[in-house]
Motif scaffolding. Structure first.
Motif: not given
Length: 113
Positions: A25, A27, A32, A38, A44, A70, A100
């Motif tokens: 992840d 992002r 976030k 999540d 992450w 992302c 996402w």
């Protein structure tokens, strides 16, 4: 799935989910916080912190399959990390296109408390 070439790096893109892969992840902390969800099991890696990126690269298995995602409109953070991973010798890195959105559409998120 196809190969993209951007600034002399090659990485693979996918729109498929794979339970055998390790999800990354990327992002931003702001995204976030805003989304407040999540993907359980995803790692992450803050795309705005070079120390965190370097630590991830130093401690990760280059032979594993990674899917980077992302919430950027054009997958910018995912592409950037995939390019770095490719340059560092990672063998099996994919950018999840519209990452996402695909993850939430497949109900793979949990709300943070």
């Amino acid at each position: 799935m196809f190969f993209c070439h951007l600034t002399n790096y090659a990485y693979q893109t996918t729109s498929d989910l794979d339970i055998s892969a390790t999800y990354i992840d990327v992002r931003s902390s702001h995204a976030k916080e805003l989304l407040n969800e999540d993907m359980p099991g995803a790692i992450w890696v803050n795309p705005q912190n070079l120390l965190i990126i370097n630590n991830f690269l130093k401690t990760s298995d280059k032979r594993k399959k990674y899917i980077v995602f992302c919430s950027c409109p054009h997958d910018e953070h995912s592409i950037a990390l995939a390019e770095i991973m490719d340059r560092e010798g990672y063998e099996n890195v994919y950018v999840l296109e519209d990452g996402w959105d695909i993850i939430t559409d497949n109900h793979l998120t949990t709300r943070r408390s």
